[in-house]
Write a protein that holds these residues in place. Sequence first.
Motif, mmCIF file in Angstrom:
data_model
loop_
_atom_site.group_PDB
_atom_site.id
_atom_site.type_symbol
_atom_site.label_atom_id
_atom_site.label_comp_id
_atom_site.label_asym_id
_atom_site.label_seq_id
_atom_site.Cartn_x
_atom_site.Cartn_y
_atom_site.Cartn_z
ATOM 1 N N GLU A 1 -2.977 -0.843 -8.688
ATOM 2 C CA GLU A 1 -2.476 -2.214 -8.522
ATOM 3 C C GLU A 1 -3.474 -3.054 -7.721
ATOM 4 O OE1 GLU A 1 0.153 -5.235 -9.269
ATOM 5 O OE2 GLU A 1 0.291 -3.190 -10.044
ATOM 6 N N ALA A 2 -3.945 -4.133 -8.314
ATOM 7 C CA ALA A 2 -4.904 -5.018 -7.646
ATOM 8 C C ALA A 2 -4.198 -6.103 -6.843
ATOM 9 C CB ALA A 2 -5.837 -5.644 -8.672
ATOM 10 N N GLU A 3 -3.168 -6.701 -7.419
ATOM 11 C CA GLU A 3 -2.415 -7.771 -6.754
ATOM 12 C C GLU A 3 -1.264 -7.148 -5.982
ATOM 13 O OE1 GLU A 3 -3.082 -11.135 -7.035
ATOM 14 O OE2 GLU A 3 -4.888 -10.635 -8.174
ATOM 15 N N ILE A 4 -1.377 -7.154 -4.662
ATOM 16 C CA ILE A 4 -0.372 -6.461 -3.854
ATOM 17 C C ILE A 4 -0.124 -7.235 -2.564
ATOM 18 C CG2 ILE A 4 -1.895 -4.936 -2.549
ATOM 19 C CD1 ILE A 4 0.136 -2.696 -3.543
ATOM 20 N N ALA A 5 1.086 -7.157 -2.062
ATOM 21 C CA ALA A 5 1.427 -7.835 -0.815
ATOM 22 C C ALA A 5 0.594 -7.264 0.332
ATOM 23 C CB ALA A 5 2.915 -7.667 -0.515
ATOM 24 N N PRO A 6 0.195 -8.115 1.281
ATOM 25 C CA PRO A 6 -0.664 -7.656 2.385
ATOM 26 C C PRO A 6 -0.100 -6.461 3.145
ATOM 27 C CG PRO A 6 -0.482 -10.052 2.412
ATOM 28 C CD PRO A 6 0.464 -9.556 1.356
ATOM 29 N N GLU A 7 1.212 -6.410 3.308
ATOM 30 C CA GLU A 7 1.800 -5.306 4.081
ATOM 31 C C GLU A 7 1.741 -3.963 3.345
ATOM 32 O OE1 GLU A 7 5.296 -7.433 2.017
ATOM 33 O OE2 GLU A 7 3.458 -8.030 3.041
ATOM 34 N N LEU A 8 1.360 -3.988 2.052
ATOM 35 C CA LEU A 8 1.268 -2.754 1.268
ATOM 36 C C LEU A 8 -0.161 -2.260 1.091
ATOM 37 C CD1 LEU A 8 3.895 -3.635 -1.470
ATOM 38 C CD2 LEU A 8 4.084 -1.782 0.202
ATOM 39 N N VAL A 9 -1.136 -3.038 1.526
ATOM 40 C CA VAL A 9 -2.547 -2.688 1.305
ATOM 41 C C VAL A 9 -2.893 -1.348 1.937
ATOM 42 C CG1 VAL A 9 -4.935 -3.349 1.782
ATOM 43 C CG2 VAL A 9 -3.311 -5.058 0.945
ATOM 44 N N GLY A 10 -2.480 -1.116 3.174
ATOM 45 C CA GLY A 10 -2.784 0.144 3.852
ATOM 46 C C GLY A 10 -2.203 1.345 3.128
ATOM 47 N N LEU A 11 -0.962 1.221 2.678
ATOM 48 C CA LEU A 11 -0.320 2.306 1.937
ATOM 49 C C LEU A 11 -1.020 2.537 0.605
ATOM 50 C CD1 LEU A 11 1.954 4.381 1.628
ATOM 51 C CD2 LEU A 11 3.411 2.521 0.775
ATOM 52 N N ARG A 12 -1.337 1.452 -0.110
ATOM 53 C CA ARG A 12 -2.036 1.604 -1.386
ATOM 54 C C ARG A 12 -3.389 2.286 -1.187
ATOM 55 N NH1 ARG A 12 -4.702 -3.347 -3.802
ATOM 56 N NH2 ARG A 12 -5.947 -2.841 -1.967
ATOM 57 N N ASP A 13 -4.132 1.885 -0.133
ATOM 58 C CA ASP A 13 -5.438 2.499 0.107
ATOM 59 C C ASP A 13 -5.305 3.981 0.453
ATOM 60 O OD1 ASP A 13 -6.538 0.058 -0.459
ATOM 61 O OD2 ASP A 13 -7.006 -0.454 1.626
ATOM 62 N N ALA A 14 -4.246 4.346 1.177
ATOM 63 C CA ALA A 14 -4.000 5.752 1.500
ATOM 64 C C ALA A 14 -3.697 6.541 0.224
ATOM 65 C CB ALA A 14 -2.860 5.883 2.504
ATOM 66 N N VAL A 15 -2.942 5.948 -0.688
ATOM 67 C CA VAL A 15 -2.645 6.613 -1.961
ATOM 68 C C VAL A 15 -3.920 6.736 -2.794
ATOM 69 C CG1 VAL A 15 -1.393 6.367 -4.158
ATOM 70 C CG2 VAL A 15 -0.193 6.006 -1.984
ATOM 71 N N ARG A 16 -4.761 5.701 -2.784
ATOM 72 C CA ARG A 16 -6.046 5.802 -3.500
ATOM 73 C C ARG A 16 -6.878 6.958 -2.949
ATOM 74 N NH1 ARG A 16 -7.995 -0.574 -4.044
ATOM 75 N NH2 ARG A 16 -6.720 -1.039 -5.904
ATOM 76 N N ASP A 17 -6.942 7.079 -1.631
ATOM 77 C CA ASP A 17 -7.687 8.181 -1.012
ATOM 78 C C ASP A 17 -7.086 9.530 -1.408
ATOM 79 O OD1 ASP A 17 -9.355 6.344 0.214
ATOM 80 O OD2 ASP A 17 -8.371 6.490 2.185
ATOM 81 N N LEU A 18 -5.773 9.608 -1.419
ATOM 82 C CA LEU A 18 -5.085 10.842 -1.789
ATOM 83 C C LEU A 18 -5.423 11.254 -3.218
ATOM 84 C CD1 LEU A 18 -2.909 13.032 -1.258
ATOM 85 C CD2 LEU A 18 -1.224 11.374 -2.068
ATOM 86 N N LEU A 19 -5.398 10.320 -4.135
ATOM 87 C CA LEU A 19 -5.656 10.623 -5.535
ATOM 88 C C LEU A 19 -7.124 10.909 -5.814
ATOM 89 C CD1 LEU A 19 -3.286 8.090 -7.308
ATOM 90 C CD2 LEU A 19 -2.875 10.508 -6.825
ATOM 91 N N ALA A 20 -7.996 10.539 -4.890
ATOM 92 C CA ALA A 20 -9.426 10.801 -5.057
ATOM 93 C C ALA A 20 -9.800 12.217 -4.639
ATOM 94 C CB ALA A 20 -10.235 9.799 -4.235
ATOM 95 N N LEU A 21 -8.847 12.970 -4.081
ATOM 96 C CA LEU A 21 -9.134 14.343 -3.622
ATOM 97 C C LEU A 21 -9.650 15.212 -4.748
ATOM 98 C CD1 LEU A 21 -6.088 15.056 -1.305
ATOM 99 C CD2 LEU A 21 -8.411 14.577 -0.625
#
Length: 197
Positions: A177-197
Amino acid sequence: MDAPGTWTRLSQREAYAHFIRVRVDTYRTGSGSVSEWDVLEQPDCVCVVAFTERGTALVFEQFRVGPERRIAEIPGGIVDPGEEPVAAALRELREETGYAAGVHWYAGSEWTGASSTRRKHVVIAGDCVRAGDPEWGDDESGVVRELSAAAMLDHLLAGESTDSGAAVRALVRFAREAEIAPELVGLRDAVRDLLAL
């Protein structure tokens, strides 16, 4: 070969009704053949991929009658009549684990089977905090556990949860998801890191 949309339902009858309702539908296909199909009539359901403020993931380990054993499930349950799926997901999270979400994102829904009327809705929840004790119904019992995010992903990929496919699809969709509420950016980035394992 049948053309899309050429099937016609000829009749419908109830075969069984208890927790799950089964009906039998008779169809005429595009080729003219007639066949009966069992259809599971089930209410929509929800599941929640929930991460705590510490980044751990929540599961509710409980006995499941189909597999006949305890399974660590992501929180979830039935959408009550008139209830919105997101509200149902946040309610189920609170009832099954005692946690409340600080932020959440609706990841959509999917059919649970080709012969089922049920859609499974998925919510990604973050910054979850303990808000009280779980509020289990008379037919619920189990243990609330926290797994590392990596252990949760391994658990889902192993297919050891009834919601594994829906949960992984939701995590991938959230990460993309590219368009996301600011309060969700940290969670989205953590999920991106998780899926990059």
